[in-house]
Enzyme design. Structure first.
Site, PDB file in Angstrom:
ATOM      1  N   ASP A   1     -29.328  14.001  21.390  1.00  0.00           N
ATOM      2  CA  ASP A   1     -27.925  13.685  21.687  1.00  0.00           C
ATOM      3  C   ASP A   1     -27.319  12.826  20.575  1.00  0.00           C
ATOM      4  O   ASP A   1     -26.139  12.950  20.250  1.00  0.00           O
ATOM      5  CB  ASP A   1     -27.865  12.941  23.030  1.00  0.00           C
TER       6      ASP A   1
ATOM      7  N   HIS B   1     -23.160   8.259  29.719  1.00  0.00           N
ATOM      8  CA  HIS B   1     -22.495   7.867  28.474  1.00  0.00           C
ATOM      9  C   HIS B   1     -21.623   6.630  28.707  1.00  0.00           C
ATOM     10  O   HIS B   1     -21.135   6.397  29.799  1.00  0.00           O
ATOM     11  CB  HIS B   1     -21.662   9.035  27.919  1.00  0.00           C
TER      12      HIS B   1
ATOM     13  N   CYS C   1     -20.517  13.633  22.377  1.00  0.00           N
ATOM     14  CA  CYS C   1     -20.412  15.059  22.616  1.00  0.00           C
ATOM     15  C   CYS C   1     -19.315  15.558  21.707  1.00  0.00           C
ATOM     16  O   CYS C   1     -18.199  15.038  21.750  1.00  0.00           O
ATOM     17  CB  CYS C   1     -20.090  15.378  24.080  1.00  0.00           C
TER      18      CYS C   1
ATOM     19  N   ASN D   1     -24.905   7.051  24.411  1.00  0.00           N
ATOM     20  CA  ASN D   1     -25.654   6.759  25.628  1.00  0.00           C
ATOM     21  C   ASN D   1     -25.919   5.257  25.698  1.00  0.00           C
ATOM     22  O   ASN D   1     -25.655   4.520  24.754  1.00  0.00           O
ATOM     23  CB  ASN D   1     -26.990   7.512  25.600  1.00  0.00           C
TER      24      ASN D   1
END
Ligand code: MG
Length: 300
Positions: free
Chosen positions: A19, A212, A243, A252
């Site tokens: 991520d 998040h 994202c 995160n």
């Protein structure tokens, strides 16, 4: 929560190598990525998402994730996984002999099309096929819902929609169910409402949250979920993440900060937070930008 010892244990999954790195301007080669994953495993992180098997033309940062896997020391007891988007990704994961895959479907039609080019209904049926095949082939599979707590494009996501998706996944018994607050729109009350609504559908011990920090509420949301009995969370070193299809998405929860917070609250993770912080320092040099809690995505 597992109370086998005297201290309640919370299981963290590191998602920075996926991520996080997938959103960075600077692309790290597989050898460097493997070294980072090795160091995170050595820090005692029990689960690590090492990358994704997706189209390298779309996500060059994740190219050659199979090579990352081949180069890993593979610490005994660590669960290594990859994110996949479709059956092609599952084939690649099976060919690479990955022990665990994660497949997420967006609860938002607009986000689903932007993120994976697939409408929700089609993504759901493919995810179900992936769950069935992964289990048949003897590997673990986490099936999850993205944008479970709201969508940048569509706003509120009804709890019932998420619950129906989880129920559909659960009828095929994946190893775990994931709920992702992709946009960071969730709040502690939304966590409680969602977790309550899943009672009788998925047991808490098979539920993991991916939160998040876009609005700075990720830790509050984690604590609300912990109070409800959830004990599995995704975090990322230095708060990396975002994202590409959620404008201004923040990262995160920072792994090292979560470890310290949980420790202060009397909970154990088995993770050495100074060792994680050292990985963050190295990543700052590699990515040429400051990292830390409330990390936002780099300018493209
Ligand atoms: Mg994410």
């Amino acid at each position: 929560m597992d109370n086998a010892g005297n201290t309640p244990r919370v299981i963290l999954q590191e998602v920075g190598p996926r991520d996080g790195l997938q959103n960075e301007r600077i692309v790290l080669d597989p050898t460097v990525r493997a070294r980072i994953v090795n160091d995170l495993a050595e820090a005692g992180i029990p689960r690590i998402q090492i990358g994704s098997f997706v189209n390298p033309q779309r996500v060059p940062q994740m190219a050659r994730t199979e090579l990352v896997w081949r180069k890993l020391s593979r610490r005994p007891g660590t669960r290594y996984s990859v994110l996949i988007l479709n059956k092609r990704g599952l084939e690649d994961a099976l060919n690479a002999k990955m022990p665990h895959v994660e497949i997420y479907v967006s609860a938002s039609e607009t986000h689903s099309v932007k993120n994976s080019g697939t409408p929700v209904e089609k993504a759901m049926s493919e995810a179900v096929e992936i769950i069935v095949e992964a289990l048949q082939r003897g590997i673990g599979v986490t099936a999850g819902v993205m944008c479970a707590f709201g969508c940048h494009y569509e706003g509120t996501v009804p709890v019932e929609r998420v619950r129906d998706m989880v129920r559909e996944f659960e009828s095929h018994r994946p190893t775990e169910i994931g709920l992702a607050d992709t946009t960071g729109m969730g709040d502690p009350q939304a966590m409680r409402t969602m977790i309550d609504s899943l009672a009788g559908i998925v047991p808490l011990e098979r539920l993991a949250l991916h939160l998040h920090d876009t609005r700075g509420l990720a830790m509050d949301n984690m604590i609300a979920a912990l109070d409800m009995g959830v004990d599995k969370f995704d975090t990322s070193v230095g708060g990396l993440g975002g994202c590409p299809f959620v404008p201004n998405a923040a990262g995160n929860m920072a792994t090292e900060r979560v470890v310290d917070t949980l420790k202060a609250m009397g909970m154990a993770t088995g993770i050495d937070s100074p060792a994680v912080a050292r990985v963050r320092e190295r990543l700052q040099a590699l990515l040429q930008r400051p990292l830390g809690p409330r990390c936002t995505m780099p300018e493209k």
